[in-house]
Design a protein around this motif. Structure first.
Motif: not given
Length: 118
Positions: A26-36, A65-72
């Motif tokens: 989940i953490a890796a996915s959140m970072h991947r979603l936020q990065s170009s 919920v998720l993006l604030p927990l796992y900011p870029r």
């Protein structure tokens, strides 16, 4: 990409989990979603993930919920990936929810940037 350097002693103490850790995924996915950065390599996954989130009505939960927990950022709190997460998602979520509030407060902010001394 996560790069870890091992010496001989580190390698001797290394154990591999029997399966991926769902909370780390989940953490890796959140970072991947936020990065170009490097998105071309993940373009298919990115489009499918965004489509699935939209179709399941999860975009608001993602943003609220998720993006604030796992900011870029290079840092996210260690309590979000407890060791028991390798067992399964339920065990990881139980450990996450049992995190003492003091630890959440302590780890909830990125550490200060250390300036080189002279």
């Amino acid at each position: 990409m996560l790069r870890i350097h091992f010496n001989d002693a580190d390698l001797a103490r290394t154990r591999l989990a029997p399966a991926p850790d769902p909370l780390f995924e989940i953490a890796a996915s959140m970072h991947r979603l936020q990065s170009s950065r490097g998105r071309w390599a993940y373009a298919g996954w990115y489009r499918a993930a965004r489509r699935d989130l939209r179709e399941k009505g999860l975009e608001r939960a993602l943003r609220g919920v998720l993006l604030p927990l796992y900011p870029r950022a290079a840092y996210y709190p260690d309590f979000l990936t407890p060791p028991s997460g390798v067992e399964d998602l339920e065990a990881g979520l139980e450990a996450l929810l049992a995190t003492p509030s003091e630890r959440v407060a302590e780890e909830g902010h990125p550490p200060p940037v250390q300036q080189g001394g002279g």
